[in-house]
Design a protein around this motif. Structure first.
Motif, PDB file in Angstrom:
ATOM      1  N   GLU A 453      58.406 -20.167  36.226  1.00 28.98           N
ATOM      2  CA  GLU A 453      57.382 -19.186  36.554  1.00 28.98           C
ATOM      3  C   GLU A 453      57.893 -17.764  36.343  1.00 28.98           C
ATOM      4  O   GLU A 453      57.161 -16.897  35.859  1.00 28.98           O
ATOM      5  CB  GLU A 453      56.929 -19.362  38.005  1.00 28.98           C
ATOM      6  N   ASP A 456      57.692 -16.900  32.747  1.00 23.85           N
ATOM      7  CA  ASP A 456      56.306 -16.596  32.362  1.00 23.85           C
ATOM      8  C   ASP A 456      55.934 -15.173  32.766  1.00 23.85           C
ATOM      9  O   ASP A 456      55.317 -14.429  31.997  1.00 23.85           O
ATOM     10  CB  ASP A 456      55.344 -17.586  33.014  1.00 23.85           C
ATOM     11  N   TYR A 527      48.880 -12.323  34.591  1.00 22.25           N
ATOM     12  CA  TYR A 527      49.583 -13.514  35.066  1.00 22.25           C
ATOM     13  C   TYR A 527      48.910 -14.100  36.302  1.00 22.25           C
ATOM     14  O   TYR A 527      48.640 -15.306  36.366  1.00 22.25           O
ATOM     15  CB  TYR A 527      51.038 -13.169  35.388  1.00 22.25           C
TER      16      TYR A 527
END
Length: 531
Positions: A453, A456, A527
Protein backbone atom coordinates in the motif's frame (compact mmCIF):
# COMPACT_ATOMS: atom_id res chain seq x y z
CA UNK A 1 25.16 -28.37 -10.76
CA UNK A 2 22.50 -25.90 -11.94
CA UNK A 3 19.81 -27.44 -14.13
CA UNK A 4 17.04 -26.00 -16.31
CA UNK A 5 14.10 -28.35 -16.96
CA UNK A 6 16.23 -31.15 -15.52
CA UNK A 7 19.16 -30.53 -17.89
CA UNK A 8 22.51 -29.40 -16.49
CA UNK A 9 23.69 -25.98 -17.67
CA UNK A 10 26.85 -25.65 -15.58
CA UNK A 11 28.60 -25.85 -12.23
CA UNK A 12 28.11 -23.15 -9.58
CA UNK A 13 30.73 -22.31 -6.92
CA UNK A 14 29.63 -22.86 -3.30
CA UNK A 15 30.76 -21.90 0.19
CA UNK A 16 29.47 -22.64 3.68
CA UNK A 17 27.99 -20.03 6.02
CA UNK A 18 27.37 -21.68 9.36
CA UNK A 19 24.95 -24.50 8.57
CA UNK A 20 23.90 -23.00 5.25
CA UNK A 21 25.23 -23.57 1.76
CA UNK A 22 25.77 -20.37 -0.20
CA UNK A 23 26.10 -20.24 -3.98
CA UNK A 24 27.46 -17.70 -6.45
CA UNK A 25 24.41 -15.87 -7.77
CA UNK A 26 26.61 -14.16 -10.38
CA UNK A 27 27.64 -17.50 -11.86
CA UNK A 28 24.02 -18.61 -11.94
CA UNK A 29 23.06 -15.41 -13.76
CA UNK A 30 25.75 -15.93 -16.37
CA UNK A 31 24.72 -19.55 -16.93
CA UNK A 32 21.12 -18.38 -17.45
CA UNK A 33 22.19 -15.51 -19.76
CA UNK A 34 20.72 -12.88 -17.45
CA UNK A 35 21.80 -9.24 -17.48
CA UNK A 36 23.67 -8.18 -14.32
CA UNK A 37 24.78 -4.79 -13.01
CA UNK A 38 26.74 -4.27 -9.80
CA UNK A 39 26.39 -0.81 -8.22
CA UNK A 40 27.82 -0.10 -4.77
CA UNK A 41 26.14 -2.58 -2.39
CA UNK A 42 23.42 -3.69 -4.83
CA UNK A 43 23.38 -6.33 -7.54
CA UNK A 44 20.70 -5.85 -10.20
CA UNK A 45 19.78 -8.95 -12.20
CA UNK A 46 17.35 -8.44 -15.06
CA UNK A 47 15.55 -10.32 -17.80
CA UNK A 48 13.44 -8.33 -20.22
CA UNK A 49 11.49 -5.75 -18.23
CA UNK A 50 11.75 -7.63 -14.94
CA UNK A 51 14.41 -6.68 -12.42
CA UNK A 52 15.79 -8.34 -9.30
CA UNK A 53 17.61 -6.17 -6.71
CA UNK A 54 19.91 -7.94 -4.25
CA UNK A 55 21.31 -5.82 -1.40
CA UNK A 56 24.43 -6.75 0.58
CA UNK A 57 23.53 -8.08 4.08
CA UNK A 58 19.77 -7.94 3.41
CA UNK A 59 17.70 -11.10 3.91
CA UNK A 60 15.16 -10.21 1.25
CA UNK A 61 15.26 -9.01 -2.36
CA UNK A 62 13.14 -6.79 -4.55
CA UNK A 63 11.58 -8.50 -7.57
CA UNK A 64 10.14 -5.62 -9.58
CA UNK A 65 7.93 -3.93 -6.92
CA UNK A 66 7.46 -6.96 -4.69
CA UNK A 67 9.56 -8.32 -1.86
CA UNK A 68 10.83 -11.90 -1.63
CA UNK A 69 12.36 -13.37 1.56
CA UNK A 70 15.55 -15.43 1.68
CA UNK A 71 16.81 -17.93 4.23
CA UNK A 72 19.88 -15.77 4.95
CA UNK A 73 21.27 -12.34 4.06
CA UNK A 74 23.08 -11.95 0.74
CA UNK A 75 26.85 -11.54 1.01
CA UNK A 76 29.19 -9.47 -1.17
CA UNK A 77 32.77 -10.70 -0.74
CA UNK A 78 35.63 -9.78 -3.07
CA UNK A 79 33.19 -8.73 -5.81
CA UNK A 80 31.46 -12.11 -5.58
CA UNK A 81 27.78 -12.30 -4.56
CA UNK A 82 26.68 -15.24 -2.41
CA UNK A 83 23.08 -16.29 -1.74
CA UNK A 84 21.69 -19.30 0.17
CA UNK A 85 21.25 -22.13 -2.34
CA UNK A 86 17.48 -22.68 -2.19
CA UNK A 87 16.82 -18.95 -1.96
CA UNK A 88 18.93 -18.44 -5.09
CA UNK A 89 16.68 -20.86 -7.00
CA UNK A 90 13.57 -19.15 -5.65
CA UNK A 91 14.47 -15.59 -6.56
CA UNK A 92 15.83 -16.43 -10.01
CA UNK A 93 12.78 -18.61 -10.68
CA UNK A 94 10.60 -15.63 -9.78
CA UNK A 95 12.57 -13.40 -12.15
CA UNK A 96 12.15 -15.87 -15.00
CA UNK A 97 8.44 -16.22 -14.35
CA UNK A 98 7.94 -12.45 -14.26
CA UNK A 99 9.68 -12.16 -17.61
CA UNK A 100 7.38 -14.79 -19.14
CA UNK A 101 9.57 -17.90 -18.94
CA UNK A 102 8.14 -21.20 -17.68
CA UNK A 103 11.56 -22.87 -17.26
CA UNK A 104 12.07 -24.67 -13.95
CA UNK A 105 15.39 -24.41 -12.09
CA UNK A 106 16.88 -27.07 -9.83
CA UNK A 107 20.12 -28.45 -8.40
CA UNK A 108 21.37 -31.75 -9.80
CA UNK A 109 24.30 -34.10 -9.25
CA UNK A 110 25.95 -32.29 -6.32
CA UNK A 111 25.75 -31.79 -2.59
CA UNK A 112 23.32 -28.96 -3.28
CA UNK A 113 20.71 -31.42 -4.48
CA UNK A 114 18.15 -31.43 -1.68
CA UNK A 115 20.44 -30.07 1.01
CA UNK A 116 18.70 -26.75 1.46
CA UNK A 117 15.25 -28.20 1.19
CA UNK A 118 15.92 -30.50 4.11
CA UNK A 119 16.91 -27.56 6.24
CA UNK A 120 13.89 -25.63 5.13
CA UNK A 121 11.71 -28.56 6.11
CA UNK A 122 13.14 -28.54 9.62
CA UNK A 123 11.95 -24.98 10.04
CA UNK A 124 8.47 -25.85 8.81
CA UNK A 125 6.41 -22.73 8.47
CA UNK A 126 8.93 -20.54 10.23
CA UNK A 127 10.86 -19.78 7.04
CA UNK A 128 10.33 -20.15 3.29
CA UNK A 129 8.83 -23.36 2.00
CA UNK A 130 11.16 -25.34 -0.26
CA UNK A 131 8.63 -27.81 -1.63
CA UNK A 132 8.31 -25.69 -4.74
CA UNK A 133 9.94 -22.66 -6.27
CA UNK A 134 8.48 -19.40 -5.06
CA UNK A 135 6.97 -16.45 -6.84
CA UNK A 136 6.75 -12.86 -5.56
CA UNK A 137 4.53 -12.65 -2.50
CA UNK A 138 1.93 -10.10 -1.52
CA UNK A 139 1.97 -7.88 1.54
CA UNK A 140 -0.80 -10.02 3.05
CA UNK A 141 1.35 -13.12 2.58
CA UNK A 142 4.29 -11.29 4.14
CA UNK A 143 2.16 -10.47 7.16
CA UNK A 144 0.96 -14.05 7.53
CA UNK A 145 4.53 -15.27 7.07
CA UNK A 146 5.80 -12.96 9.79
CA UNK A 147 3.11 -14.22 12.17
CA UNK A 148 3.80 -17.88 11.47
CA UNK A 149 7.52 -17.24 11.79
CA UNK A 150 7.17 -16.33 15.45
CA UNK A 151 4.36 -18.73 16.41
CA UNK A 152 5.11 -22.09 14.76
CA UNK A 153 8.66 -22.88 15.81
CA UNK A 154 10.77 -25.83 16.93
CA UNK A 155 10.44 -26.91 20.54
CA UNK A 156 13.25 -26.40 23.05
CA UNK A 157 14.23 -30.04 22.72
CA UNK A 158 15.23 -29.41 19.09
CA UNK A 159 17.72 -26.63 19.98
CA UNK A 160 21.37 -27.57 19.61
CA UNK A 161 23.12 -26.43 22.80
CA UNK A 162 26.59 -27.56 21.75
CA UNK A 163 29.13 -24.85 22.71
CA UNK A 164 31.52 -25.75 19.90
CA UNK A 165 31.18 -22.35 18.17
CA UNK A 166 31.33 -18.96 19.93
CA UNK A 167 27.93 -17.37 20.47
CA UNK A 168 28.11 -13.55 20.26
CA UNK A 169 25.11 -11.50 21.40
CA UNK A 170 24.38 -8.72 18.88
CA UNK A 171 21.13 -7.12 20.06
CA UNK A 172 18.11 -7.53 22.34
CA UNK A 173 14.54 -6.69 21.28
CA UNK A 174 11.39 -6.60 23.37
CA UNK A 175 7.76 -7.06 22.42
CA UNK A 176 4.58 -6.56 24.46
CA UNK A 177 1.31 -8.32 23.65
CA UNK A 178 -2.03 -8.86 25.36
CA UNK A 179 -1.10 -12.25 26.75
CA UNK A 180 2.69 -12.17 26.96
CA UNK A 181 6.04 -10.36 26.91
CA UNK A 182 8.60 -11.41 24.31
CA UNK A 183 12.39 -11.10 24.43
CA UNK A 184 14.40 -11.71 21.24
CA UNK A 185 18.18 -12.20 21.37
CA UNK A 186 19.96 -11.64 18.04
CA UNK A 187 23.32 -13.34 17.98
CA UNK A 188 26.05 -14.65 15.69
CA UNK A 189 27.36 -18.19 15.85
CA UNK A 190 26.60 -21.62 14.47
CA UNK A 191 24.78 -22.84 17.58
CA UNK A 192 22.25 -21.42 20.01
CA UNK A 193 23.28 -19.97 23.37
CA UNK A 194 23.11 -22.12 26.49
CA UNK A 195 19.65 -22.06 28.10
CA UNK A 196 18.40 -23.07 31.55
CA UNK A 197 14.85 -22.70 32.86
CA UNK A 198 14.32 -22.71 36.63
CA UNK A 199 10.94 -21.82 38.06
CA UNK A 200 9.90 -18.43 36.69
CA UNK A 201 13.46 -17.57 35.61
CA UNK A 202 15.23 -18.22 32.31
CA UNK A 203 19.04 -18.16 32.22
CA UNK A 204 20.78 -17.51 28.88
CA UNK A 205 24.56 -17.66 28.38
CA UNK A 206 26.53 -16.26 25.45
CA UNK A 207 30.24 -16.61 24.82
CA UNK A 208 30.48 -12.83 24.65
CA UNK A 209 28.41 -9.74 23.90
CA UNK A 210 28.86 -6.78 21.56
CA UNK A 211 26.27 -4.59 23.29
CA UNK A 212 26.60 -2.57 26.49
CA UNK A 213 25.16 -3.91 29.73
CA UNK A 214 22.97 -0.80 29.96
CA UNK A 215 21.21 -1.89 26.79
CA UNK A 216 19.87 -5.00 28.54
CA UNK A 217 17.57 -3.10 30.91
CA UNK A 218 13.99 -4.37 30.90
CA UNK A 219 11.45 -1.86 29.47
CA UNK A 220 8.88 -3.26 31.97
CA UNK A 221 10.81 -4.06 35.18
CA UNK A 222 7.60 -4.71 37.13
CA UNK A 223 6.93 -7.67 34.83
CA UNK A 224 10.41 -8.87 33.82
CA UNK A 225 13.57 -8.35 35.86
CA UNK A 226 16.91 -8.62 34.06
CA UNK A 227 20.27 -9.36 35.67
CA UNK A 228 23.53 -9.49 33.70
CA UNK A 229 26.93 -10.90 34.58
CA UNK A 230 29.72 -10.26 32.08
CA UNK A 231 33.31 -11.42 32.05
CA UNK A 232 35.97 -11.48 29.40
CA UNK A 233 34.77 -14.89 28.23
CA UNK A 234 31.03 -14.87 28.87
CA UNK A 235 27.80 -12.92 29.10
CA UNK A 236 25.19 -14.49 31.40
CA UNK A 237 21.67 -13.08 31.47
CA UNK A 238 18.82 -14.04 33.78
CA UNK A 239 15.20 -13.08 33.04
CA UNK A 240 12.87 -13.35 36.03
CA UNK A 241 9.13 -13.14 35.39
CA UNK A 242 6.69 -11.52 37.81
CA UNK A 243 3.76 -12.20 35.45
CA UNK A 244 2.55 -15.39 37.10
CA UNK A 245 2.32 -17.46 33.93
CA UNK A 246 4.51 -19.96 32.10
CA UNK A 247 7.36 -19.31 29.70
CA UNK A 248 8.41 -20.74 26.34
CA UNK A 249 11.88 -20.70 24.77
CA UNK A 250 12.74 -21.49 21.16
CA UNK A 251 15.34 -20.73 18.49
CA UNK A 252 15.02 -19.39 14.96
CA UNK A 253 17.62 -19.41 12.21
CA UNK A 254 18.70 -17.27 9.25
CA UNK A 255 19.63 -15.07 11.00
CA UNK A 256 20.10 -16.91 14.30
CA UNK A 257 18.03 -15.65 17.21
CA UNK A 258 16.64 -16.93 20.49
CA UNK A 259 13.07 -16.08 21.52
CA UNK A 260 11.75 -16.19 25.10
CA UNK A 261 8.02 -15.70 25.72
CA UNK A 262 6.70 -14.95 29.23
CA UNK A 263 2.94 -15.44 29.58
CA UNK A 264 0.60 -13.61 31.94
CA UNK A 265 -1.48 -15.60 34.40
CA UNK A 266 -4.63 -13.88 33.10
CA UNK A 267 -5.38 -11.88 29.98
CA UNK A 268 -5.28 -8.41 31.39
CA UNK A 269 -5.74 -5.62 28.91
CA UNK A 270 -2.41 -4.18 27.87
CA UNK A 271 -1.48 -2.12 24.87
CA UNK A 272 -0.23 -4.54 22.21
CA UNK A 273 2.95 -3.36 20.55
CA UNK A 274 4.37 -5.13 17.51
CA UNK A 275 7.92 -4.85 18.70
CA UNK A 276 10.15 -2.60 20.78
CA UNK A 277 13.36 -2.33 18.74
CA UNK A 278 15.94 -2.14 21.52
CA UNK A 279 16.01 -2.73 25.25
CA UNK A 280 17.46 0.73 25.84
CA UNK A 281 14.48 2.40 24.14
CA UNK A 282 12.24 3.08 27.13
CA UNK A 283 8.57 2.46 26.34
CA UNK A 284 6.85 5.69 25.46
CA UNK A 285 3.26 6.38 26.41
CA UNK A 286 2.19 9.06 23.97
CA UNK A 287 -0.85 11.05 25.04
CA UNK A 288 -2.33 13.07 22.21
CA UNK A 289 -3.59 15.86 24.46
CA UNK A 290 -0.04 16.63 25.62
CA UNK A 291 1.09 17.39 22.07
CA UNK A 292 0.17 20.31 19.83
CA UNK A 293 -2.93 19.20 17.95
CA UNK A 294 -4.58 21.27 15.21
CA UNK A 295 -8.38 21.23 14.92
CA UNK A 296 -9.88 18.38 12.95
CA UNK A 297 -13.01 18.66 10.86
CA UNK A 298 -15.47 15.89 11.71
CA UNK A 299 -14.53 12.52 13.15
CA UNK A 300 -13.01 9.55 11.37
CA UNK A 301 -15.76 7.24 12.62
CA UNK A 302 -18.54 9.80 12.15
CA UNK A 303 -21.43 9.65 9.74
CA UNK A 304 -19.39 11.28 7.00
CA UNK A 305 -16.86 8.46 7.19
CA UNK A 306 -14.05 10.79 6.07
CA UNK A 307 -10.57 9.38 5.59
CA UNK A 308 -7.88 10.76 7.91
CA UNK A 309 -4.43 11.85 6.72
CA UNK A 310 -1.70 12.53 9.29
CA UNK A 311 1.04 14.90 8.12
CA UNK A 312 4.35 14.94 9.98
CA UNK A 313 6.59 18.02 9.58
CA UNK A 314 10.04 16.50 10.08
CA UNK A 315 12.47 17.68 12.79
CA UNK A 316 11.52 20.68 14.98
CA UNK A 317 12.47 22.27 18.30
CA UNK A 318 16.05 21.48 19.28
CA UNK A 319 16.53 19.55 16.03
CA UNK A 320 16.81 21.96 13.06
CA UNK A 321 17.42 19.28 10.45
CA UNK A 322 19.51 20.24 7.41
CA UNK A 323 20.72 23.84 7.16
CA UNK A 324 21.96 25.50 3.98
CA UNK A 325 21.60 28.73 2.00
CA UNK A 326 20.19 30.55 5.03
CA UNK A 327 17.34 28.07 5.53
CA UNK A 328 16.51 25.57 8.27
CA UNK A 329 14.82 22.35 7.27
CA UNK A 330 12.48 22.28 10.27
CA UNK A 331 10.95 25.63 9.25
CA UNK A 332 10.39 24.62 5.63
CA UNK A 333 8.94 21.28 6.64
CA UNK A 334 6.29 23.00 8.76
CA UNK A 335 5.44 25.49 6.02
CA UNK A 336 4.96 22.71 3.46
CA UNK A 337 2.96 20.60 5.93
CA UNK A 338 0.56 23.43 6.77
CA UNK A 339 -0.03 24.14 3.08
CA UNK A 340 -0.56 20.46 2.35
CA UNK A 341 -2.99 20.06 5.26
CA UNK A 342 -5.08 22.99 4.00
CA UNK A 343 -5.25 21.57 0.45
CA UNK A 344 -6.17 18.07 1.58
CA UNK A 345 -8.97 19.43 3.81
CA UNK A 346 -10.40 21.37 0.85
CA UNK A 347 -10.62 18.08 -1.05
CA UNK A 348 -12.90 16.66 1.65
CA UNK A 349 -10.57 14.71 3.95
CA UNK A 350 -9.72 14.97 7.63
CA UNK A 351 -6.18 16.05 8.47
CA UNK A 352 -4.03 16.14 11.60
CA UNK A 353 -0.43 17.27 12.03
CA UNK A 354 2.02 15.74 14.49
CA UNK A 355 3.18 19.29 15.22
CA UNK A 356 1.90 22.69 14.14
CA UNK A 357 4.67 24.81 15.66
CA UNK A 358 8.38 24.59 16.49
CA UNK A 359 8.39 21.73 19.00
CA UNK A 360 10.50 18.60 19.24
CA UNK A 361 8.97 15.15 18.84
CA UNK A 362 10.77 11.84 19.02
CA UNK A 363 10.69 9.79 15.85
CA UNK A 364 8.57 7.05 17.34
CA UNK A 365 6.04 9.51 18.78
CA UNK A 366 5.14 10.60 15.25
CA UNK A 367 3.82 7.26 14.03
CA UNK A 368 2.47 6.49 17.50
CA UNK A 369 0.16 9.47 17.08
CA UNK A 370 -0.90 8.34 13.60
CA UNK A 371 -1.70 4.88 14.96
CA UNK A 372 -3.59 6.34 17.94
CA UNK A 373 -5.67 8.51 15.60
CA UNK A 374 -6.32 5.49 13.31
CA UNK A 375 -5.05 7.36 10.27
CA UNK A 376 -5.57 6.10 6.73
CA UNK A 377 -2.31 7.63 5.50
CA UNK A 378 0.89 9.00 7.05
CA UNK A 379 3.10 11.54 5.23
CA UNK A 380 6.38 12.74 6.75
CA UNK A 381 7.67 15.95 5.12
CA UNK A 382 11.42 16.65 4.87
CA UNK A 383 13.98 18.53 2.78
CA UNK A 384 17.06 16.93 1.27
CA UNK A 385 20.75 17.86 1.42
CA UNK A 386 23.99 16.67 -0.15
CA UNK A 387 27.62 17.04 0.95
CA UNK A 388 29.80 19.71 -0.66
CA UNK A 389 30.71 18.88 -4.24
CA UNK A 390 27.61 16.83 -4.98
CA UNK A 391 24.58 18.21 -6.79
CA UNK A 392 21.01 17.09 -7.37
CA UNK A 393 17.54 18.58 -7.56
CA UNK A 394 13.93 17.46 -7.43
CA UNK A 395 11.46 15.73 -5.15
CA UNK A 396 12.02 12.21 -3.85
CA UNK A 397 9.37 10.00 -2.23
CA UNK A 398 10.42 7.13 0.03
CA UNK A 399 8.78 4.14 1.61
CA UNK A 400 10.35 2.22 4.48
CA UNK A 401 11.94 -0.89 3.00
CA UNK A 402 15.26 -2.27 1.86
CA UNK A 403 17.37 0.55 0.36
CA UNK A 404 17.13 1.15 -3.38
CA UNK A 405 20.79 2.15 -3.56
CA UNK A 406 23.68 3.60 -1.59
CA UNK A 407 22.30 7.17 -1.74
CA UNK A 408 18.98 6.02 -0.28
CA UNK A 409 20.78 4.25 2.55
CA UNK A 410 22.93 7.31 3.27
CA UNK A 411 19.84 9.50 3.42
CA UNK A 412 18.22 7.12 5.92
CA UNK A 413 21.36 7.20 8.06
CA UNK A 414 21.28 11.00 8.11
CA UNK A 415 17.55 11.28 8.90
CA UNK A 416 17.76 8.59 11.60
CA UNK A 417 20.57 10.42 13.40
CA UNK A 418 17.83 12.57 14.91
CA UNK A 419 17.72 9.71 17.42
CA UNK A 420 20.94 11.04 18.95
CA UNK A 421 18.87 13.85 20.41
CA UNK A 422 16.49 11.43 22.10
CA UNK A 423 19.11 9.76 24.25
CA UNK A 424 22.22 11.68 25.16
CA UNK A 425 24.19 8.48 25.70
CA UNK A 426 23.88 7.43 22.07
CA UNK A 427 26.41 8.51 19.48
CA UNK A 428 25.82 8.86 15.75
CA UNK A 429 27.66 5.56 15.28
CA UNK A 430 25.25 3.79 17.66
CA UNK A 431 22.27 5.24 15.81
CA UNK A 432 23.77 4.10 12.50
CA UNK A 433 23.96 0.62 14.00
CA UNK A 434 20.27 0.87 14.86
CA UNK A 435 19.53 1.74 11.25
CA UNK A 436 21.40 -1.34 10.10
CA UNK A 437 19.45 -3.41 12.62
CA UNK A 438 16.24 -1.99 11.16
CA UNK A 439 17.47 -3.04 7.72
CA UNK A 440 17.88 -6.58 9.03
CA UNK A 441 14.38 -6.51 10.57
CA UNK A 442 12.98 -5.49 7.19
CA UNK A 443 14.79 -8.38 5.58
CA UNK A 444 13.21 -10.72 8.13
CA UNK A 445 9.71 -9.71 6.95
CA UNK A 446 8.57 -8.31 10.30
CA UNK A 447 7.88 -4.71 9.23
CA UNK A 448 6.33 -5.06 5.79
CA UNK A 449 2.59 -5.47 6.35
CA UNK A 450 1.87 -2.16 4.58
CA UNK A 451 4.68 -2.17 2.05
CA UNK A 452 2.44 -2.75 -0.98
CA UNK A 453 0.00 0.00 0.00
CA UNK A 454 2.85 2.41 0.76
CA UNK A 455 4.32 1.72 -2.67
CA UNK A 456 0.95 2.54 -4.25
CA UNK A 457 0.71 5.81 -2.29
CA UNK A 458 4.21 6.82 -3.39
CA UNK A 459 3.36 6.17 -7.03
CA UNK A 460 0.12 8.17 -6.81
CA UNK A 461 1.94 11.14 -5.28
CA UNK A 462 4.81 10.91 -7.76
CA UNK A 463 2.49 10.83 -10.78
CA UNK A 464 0.38 13.69 -9.41
CA UNK A 465 3.51 15.79 -9.03
CA UNK A 466 4.61 15.08 -12.58
CA UNK A 467 1.19 16.08 -13.93
CA UNK A 468 1.48 19.42 -12.12
CA UNK A 469 4.90 20.07 -13.64
CA UNK A 470 7.00 19.43 -10.54
CA UNK A 471 10.52 18.07 -10.82
CA UNK A 472 9.80 14.59 -9.47
CA UNK A 473 13.15 12.83 -9.16
CA UNK A 474 12.24 9.31 -8.08
CA UNK A 475 10.34 6.89 -5.86
CA UNK A 476 12.73 4.88 -3.70
CA UNK A 477 12.99 2.97 -0.45
CA UNK A 478 15.20 3.09 2.61
CA UNK A 479 14.97 2.13 6.33
CA UNK A 480 13.59 5.32 7.93
CA UNK A 481 12.82 5.08 11.65
CA UNK A 482 10.13 7.75 11.39
CA UNK A 483 8.06 5.38 9.23
CA UNK A 484 8.63 2.32 11.37
CA UNK A 485 5.59 1.01 13.22
CA UNK A 486 3.00 2.82 11.10
CA UNK A 487 -0.11 0.65 10.82
CA UNK A 488 -1.24 2.52 7.71
CA UNK A 489 0.38 3.28 4.33
CA UNK A 490 3.28 5.63 5.08
CA UNK A 491 5.68 7.67 2.94
CA UNK A 492 8.44 10.20 3.47
CA UNK A 493 8.67 13.13 1.03
CA UNK A 494 11.95 14.96 0.45
CA UNK A 495 10.58 18.16 -1.11
CA UNK A 496 13.89 19.27 -2.60
CA UNK A 497 17.58 19.91 -1.95
CA UNK A 498 18.47 22.76 0.41
CA UNK A 499 22.09 22.54 -0.71
CA UNK A 500 21.20 23.65 -4.25
CA UNK A 501 21.01 27.46 -4.17
CA UNK A 502 18.37 27.80 -6.90
CA UNK A 503 16.23 25.00 -5.44
CA UNK A 504 16.53 26.38 -1.90
CA UNK A 505 15.15 29.69 -3.14
CA UNK A 506 12.26 27.88 -4.80
CA UNK A 507 11.51 25.83 -1.69
CA UNK A 508 11.22 29.02 0.36
CA UNK A 509 8.77 30.52 -2.13
CA UNK A 510 5.13 30.65 -1.02
CA UNK A 511 3.91 30.15 -4.60
CA UNK A 512 5.99 26.99 -5.00
CA UNK A 513 4.81 25.63 -1.66
CA UNK A 514 1.20 26.12 -2.77
CA UNK A 515 1.88 24.45 -6.13
CA UNK A 516 3.61 21.55 -4.42
CA UNK A 517 0.83 21.13 -1.84
CA UNK A 518 -1.84 21.20 -4.54
CA UNK A 519 -0.10 18.46 -6.54
CA UNK A 520 0.52 16.17 -3.56
CA UNK A 521 -3.03 16.70 -2.26
CA UNK A 522 -4.40 15.59 -5.63
CA UNK A 523 -2.33 12.43 -5.36
CA UNK A 524 -3.62 11.79 -1.84
CA UNK A 525 -7.22 12.24 -2.98
CA UNK A 526 -6.76 9.97 -6.00
CA UNK A 527 -5.39 7.19 -3.81
CA UNK A 528 -7.94 7.46 -0.99
CA UNK A 529 -10.96 7.75 -3.28
CA UNK A 530 -9.95 4.48 -4.88
CA UNK A 531 -10.01 2.70 -1.51
Amino acid sequence: MLAVEGKTVGEVPTRTQGKLTMVSIGTMGRLLNLSMTHKDDTLIVSQGRSKLQIVHKAAAVWLDVQLMPMAAPAILDNNQWWVESQSALNILQGLLQNSGSSSQLSWLGSSLDGCSSSRQGERGKTEMSSSSTSVPITSQQLQRGAQSQVEEVPSLSMIDLSPSTPCVLQAVRWGQYDEKMRVVFDYEGTVSPEILEKGNTVFVSFTTSEIATAQLVSPCPKEITVNVETTKDSCKISLESQMGGSQKTFALSAPPRLVVDFYRSSKKASSPVNEIPQAQDKPQKVIAEQLPLPPITGEKTGSLGKKLVVIDPGHGGKDPGAMANGLREKDLNLQFALCLAERIKKLGFNVRLTRENDVYLKLRERTDLANQWQADMFISVHANALPKGRHASGTEIYIMALPTDKDAMELALIENRELTGENGSESAAQVDQKTKMLLNILGNMQQNAKISESTDVAEYLFNAGKKQGLNMRRVAQAPFFVLRGASMPAVLIETGFLTEKSEAKRLASSSFQQQFADAIARGVAAYLKGR
